[in-house]
Design an enzyme around this catalytic site. Structure first.
Site, PDB file in Angstrom:
ATOM      1  N   PRO A 170     -15.875  76.798  52.253  1.00 24.05           N
ATOM      2  CA  PRO A 170     -17.244  77.190  51.895  1.00 24.05           C
ATOM      3  C   PRO A 170     -17.985  76.100  51.123  1.00 24.05           C
ATOM      4  O   PRO A 170     -19.173  75.916  51.291  1.00 24.05           O
ATOM      5  CB  PRO A 170     -17.055  78.445  51.037  1.00 24.05           C
ATOM      6  CG  PRO A 170     -15.601  78.584  50.789  1.00 24.05           C
ATOM      7  CD  PRO A 170     -14.863  77.715  51.717  1.00 24.05           C
ATOM      8  N   ASP A 221      37.760  42.321  50.161  1.00 21.82           N
ATOM      9  CA  ASP A 221      39.069  42.755  49.661  1.00 21.82           C
ATOM     10  C   ASP A 221      38.930  44.046  48.872  1.00 21.82           C
ATOM     11  O   ASP A 221      37.898  44.699  48.895  1.00 21.82           O
ATOM     12  CB  ASP A 221      39.735  41.633  48.859  1.00 21.82           C
ATOM     13  CG  ASP A 221      38.815  41.105  47.802  1.00 21.82           C
ATOM     14  OD1 ASP A 221      38.264  41.927  47.057  1.00 21.82           O
ATOM     15  OD2 ASP A 221      38.609  39.872  47.728  1.00 21.82           O
ATOM     16  N   LYS A 246      44.734  42.263  49.057  1.00 23.21           N
ATOM     17  CA  LYS A 246      44.930  41.559  47.796  1.00 23.21           C
ATOM     18  C   LYS A 246      44.966  42.460  46.574  1.00 23.21           C
ATOM     19  O   LYS A 246      44.191  42.292  45.650  1.00 23.21           O
ATOM     20  CB  LYS A 246      43.851  40.505  47.591  1.00 23.21           C
ATOM     21  CG  LYS A 246      44.223  39.168  48.131  1.00 23.21           C
ATOM     22  CD  LYS A 246      43.557  38.158  47.289  1.00 23.21           C
ATOM     23  CE  LYS A 246      43.903  36.750  47.598  1.00 23.21           C
ATOM     24  NZ  LYS A 246      42.931  35.861  46.973  1.00 23.21           N
ATOM     25  N   GLY A 253      32.607  40.904  41.409  1.00 24.18           N
ATOM     26  CA  GLY A 253      32.113  40.086  40.296  1.00 24.18           C
ATOM     27  C   GLY A 253      31.427  38.835  40.796  1.00 24.18           C
ATOM     28  O   GLY A 253      30.567  38.888  41.673  1.00 24.18           O
ATOM     29  N   ASP A 254      31.840  37.704  40.252  1.00 25.51           N
ATOM     30  CA  ASP A 254      31.273  36.416  40.638  1.00 25.51           C
ATOM     31  C   ASP A 254      32.334  35.622  41.403  1.00 25.51           C
ATOM     32  O   ASP A 254      33.508  35.637  41.011  1.00 25.51           O
ATOM     33  CB  ASP A 254      30.860  35.653  39.368  1.00 25.51           C
ATOM     34  CG  ASP A 254      30.213  34.325  39.719  1.00 25.51           C
ATOM     35  OD1 ASP A 254      28.976  34.290  39.799  1.00 25.51           O
ATOM     36  OD2 ASP A 254      30.952  33.333  39.938  1.00 25.51           O
ATOM     37  N   ALA A 308      32.847  40.700  35.956  1.00 17.76           N
ATOM     38  CA  ALA A 308      33.347  41.928  35.312  1.00 17.76           C
ATOM     39  C   ALA A 308      33.072  41.906  33.805  1.00 17.76           C
ATOM     40  O   ALA A 308      32.711  42.933  33.228  1.00 17.76           O
ATOM     41  CB  ALA A 308      34.836  42.088  35.584  1.00 17.76           C
ATOM     42  N   MET A 310      42.605  40.715  34.681  1.00 20.46           N
ATOM     43  CA  MET A 310      43.975  40.959  35.180  1.00 20.46           C
ATOM     44  C   MET A 310      44.951  41.100  34.008  1.00 20.46           C
ATOM     45  O   MET A 310      46.100  40.674  34.092  1.00 20.46           O
ATOM     46  CB  MET A 310      44.427  39.827  36.119  1.00 20.46           C
ATOM     47  CG  MET A 310      43.549  39.708  37.350  1.00 20.46           C
ATOM     48  SD  MET A 310      43.720  38.139  38.204  1.00 20.46           S
ATOM     49  CE  MET A 310      42.708  37.042  37.230  1.00 20.46           C
ATOM     50  N   GLY A 363      35.053  49.454  35.418  1.00 18.08           N
ATOM     51  CA  GLY A 363      33.803  49.205  34.688  1.00 18.08           C
ATOM     52  C   GLY A 363      32.590  49.267  35.595  1.00 18.08           C
ATOM     53  O   GLY A 363      32.624  48.793  36.719  1.00 18.08           O
TER      54      GLY A 363
HETATM   55  N1  SAH Z   1      35.597  37.536  40.431  1.00 14.90           N
HETATM   56  C1  SAH Z   1      35.806  38.729  39.674  1.00 14.90           C
HETATM   57  C2  SAH Z   1      37.191  38.796  39.063  1.00 14.90           C
HETATM   58  C3  SAH Z   1      38.271  38.923  40.083  1.00 14.90           C
HETATM   59  S1  SAH Z   1      39.863  38.999  39.374  1.00 14.90           S
HETATM   60  C4  SAH Z   1      34.716  38.817  38.611  1.00 14.90           C
HETATM   61  O1  SAH Z   1      33.960  37.869  38.400  1.00 14.90           O
HETATM   62  O2  SAH Z   1      34.612  39.855  37.979  1.00 14.90           O
HETATM   63  C5  SAH Z   1      40.173  40.722  39.347  1.00 14.90           C
HETATM   64  C6  SAH Z   1      40.059  41.259  37.951  1.00 14.90           C
HETATM   65  O3  SAH Z   1      38.691  41.397  37.594  1.00 14.90           O
HETATM   66  C7  SAH Z   1      40.635  42.628  37.758  1.00 14.90           C
HETATM   67  O4  SAH Z   1      42.044  42.563  37.558  1.00 14.90           O
HETATM   68  C8  SAH Z   1      39.952  43.058  36.483  1.00 14.90           C
HETATM   69  O5  SAH Z   1      40.509  42.442  35.364  1.00 14.90           O
HETATM   70  C9  SAH Z   1      38.562  42.449  36.668  1.00 14.90           C
HETATM   71  N2  SAH Z   1      37.618  43.426  37.221  1.00 14.90           N
HETATM   72  C10 SAH Z   1      36.954  43.340  38.377  1.00 14.90           C
HETATM   73  N3  SAH Z   1      36.149  44.401  38.531  1.00 14.90           N
HETATM   74  C11 SAH Z   1      36.312  45.163  37.436  1.00 14.90           C
HETATM   75  C12 SAH Z   1      35.743  46.393  36.995  1.00 14.90           C
HETATM   76  N4  SAH Z   1      34.849  47.052  37.718  1.00 14.90           N
HETATM   77  N5  SAH Z   1      36.140  46.884  35.801  1.00 14.90           N
HETATM   78  C13 SAH Z   1      37.046  46.232  35.043  1.00 14.90           C
HETATM   79  N6  SAH Z   1      37.594  45.071  35.420  1.00 14.90           N
HETATM   80  C14 SAH Z   1      37.240  44.543  36.595  1.00 14.90           C
END
Ligand code: SAH
Length: 467
Positions: free
Chosen positions: A48, A255, A277, A309-310, A339, A390, A419
């Site tokens: 309307p 891995d 691994k 991680g790296d 990590a 590790m 983590g």
């Molecule tokens: N390149 C990876 C490390 C590889 S060696 C980096 O930069 O993080 C593998 C180890 O990384 C594991 O034994 C543990 O100590 C660590 N790691 C990888 N991911 C993890 C997570 N989410 N929480 C805790 N430790 C972690």
């Protein structure tokens, strides 16, 4: 009212030939009408009187709206293929929805929303490319956020790239009948200088480049390898670069640190190789992995090696890089959140802190049971935060060595397992306590953080407790 989205299929409707009826002319009706008008639809509008926003919309689209200033009647429905019931009267909207459903006409109802048989999603446009977003009405705010996020991520001229690909589709098909060569050719366009040229609004130059490449039969012959860090597990911690490279991979080698939440970002048809691994059962040796990377790259593939991680922090990325270099393969390193920094963030444990820790050491706990692994007294006296990768497997001997080297018995220790993931586990303890403990479960990746900054964590609890 939220709809269960599992019962909905997003489809795209050819709106230019669709006769639409909008009943109502308030704020909500205006928003819905605007979506249809932007898609090129012609509308009949029955109400309307008009709100100010609807009047403005009519001025913006004078040729697409036919306004009938009156109340709705059931006879109005017959001639339409899509109906929007958006009056401020829920009873009237319900009546409209019931008639529409009886006549099998898709209807969008503002209120009560659950009567809708058609949803009008938020759309994000880049020329011919459109993305539709819908939460079934659960949260318009989230959809706006998501839309803004994608808007930032997708180059403004993405639609032009689609247009360019369409323009050359037939001639590319003719020149590269082999599907692999054709795909590489397309990838070189989408990932490389041609796409960049389009995005910088030099469309004609980009077309010239495509023509040259077609004429010279250039497609990717030599593959390349990307060593990509994917962070500690939470996919939100992937970098934009990692994400882009993952979506372009032909072959992916990964891995056990790479979880399904990360793998789901890979291109759907990428070939995947698991190279295992876990501690003590190495599924593939490093030499085999190096060889895989080299062979697939030589076969012309874009190979992505995913690493937790790296890649350059206890990731054996260096070894893979050197093997690739020796084989003459082009490689790229994409860094990731390691990590230590990932776990520091998710637990609130600063790795360095003024007056508390002047530095931080990343160490491997792999050989922590060996006396010669480190200069233990130097570690014990450093005053730095010690982060052992590790380290959970040899935790007891690791703590014993640091104690014997003179580190204080009450030095706080945090153990972070999984983590950054939903199942993260954080345990606080002390060197003395852990040096007497039976081994912990080490099936999950775990990091050992030793030093005074541990107690700064907002989650810090007295030793022995699990947060
Ligand atoms: N390149 C990876 C490390 C590889 S060696 C980096 O930069 O993080 C593998 C180890 O990384 C594991 O034994 C543990 O100590 C660590 N790691 C990888 N991911 C993890 C997570 N989410 N929480 C805790 N430790 C972690």
């Amino acid at each position: 009212m939220a709809h269960d989205v599992s019962g909905w299929l997003p489809v795209f409707l050819a709106t230019t030939s669709c006769r639409c009826l909008v009943v109502g002319a308030g704020r909500v009706a205006t928003r819905k009408a605007k979506k249809l008008l932007e898609a090129g639809a012609h509308l009949a509008l029955i109400a309307p009187d008009l709100s100010a926003p609807m009047q403005r919309l009519m001025q913006a689209y004078p040729a697409q709206i036919q306004y009938q200033p009156r109340c709705y009647t059931a006879e109005d429905m017959q001639n339409y293929q899509l109906i929007v019931a958006a009056t401020d009267d829920a009873v009237l909207n319900t009546r409209i929805a019931q008639v529409a459903q009886r006549l099998n006409i898709p209807v969008n109802v503002a209120n009560p929303g659950h009567l809708s048989t058609l949803l009008l999603p938020n759309t994000l446009r880049r020329g011919v490319v459109q993305i539709a977003l819908c939460s079934g009405g659960a949260s318009p705010l989230l959809m706006r956020r998501l839309s803004a996020y994608l808007d930032a991520l997708i180059p403004q001229h993405y639609g032009d790239l689609a247009k360019l690909l369409q323009r050359f589709r037939e001639s590319i098909k003719t020149h590269f009948p082999d599907i692999h060569k054709r795909r590489h050719f397309y990838e070189k366009i989408v990932d490389g200088v041609i796409a960049e040229t389009v995005f910088s609004q030099r469309y004609d130059d980009a077309c010239e480049l495509v023509k040259q490449r077609i004429a010279k039969d250039i497609y990717a012959t030599q593959g390349e390898v990307y060593l990509v860090g994917t962070g500690p597990g939470d996919p939100e911690l992937l970098t934009l670069k990692a994400l882009r490279v993952m979506q372009q991979a032909d072959v992916v080698i990964y891995d056990r640190l790479i979880g399904p939440e990360i793998l789901k970002f890979l291109r759907k048809d990428a070939r995947r190789y698991y190279v295992g691994k876990a501690r003590a059962h190495h599924s593939s040796t490093q030499a085999t992995i190096n060889q895989l990377l080299i062979e697939y790259a030589k076969a012309g593939h874009k190979v992505v090696r995913l690493k937790g991680g790296d890649p350059f922090v206890f990731g054996r990325g260096g070894e893979e890089m050197l093997a690739l270099q020796a084989a003459g393969i082009v490689f790229h390193i994409v860094p990731g959140i390691t990590a230590a920094t990932g776990c520091a963030a998710s637990t609130g444990i600063p790795l360095t802190h003024r007056e508390v820790a002047k530095g931080c050491l990343f160490l491997t706990g792999h050989c922590a049971d060996e006396a010669s692994a480190f200069d233990w007294p130097a570690l014990a006296q450093s005053g730095y935060t010690l982060v052992f990768y590790m380290g959970v497997f040899h935790l007891e001997s690791l703590c014993q060595r640091l104690l014997r080297a003179g580190m204080a018995a009450e030095t706080p220790v945090a153990i972070v397992q999984n983590g950054s993931l939903a199942n993260q586990q954080l345990t606080f303890s002390t060197l003395a306590h852990l040096s007497r403990q039976p081994p912990m479960d080490h099936t999950h990746p775990g990091l050992v953080i030793i030093g005074q900054t541990v107690t700064l964590s907002p989650q810090y609890r007295a030793p022995g407790c699990t947060a």
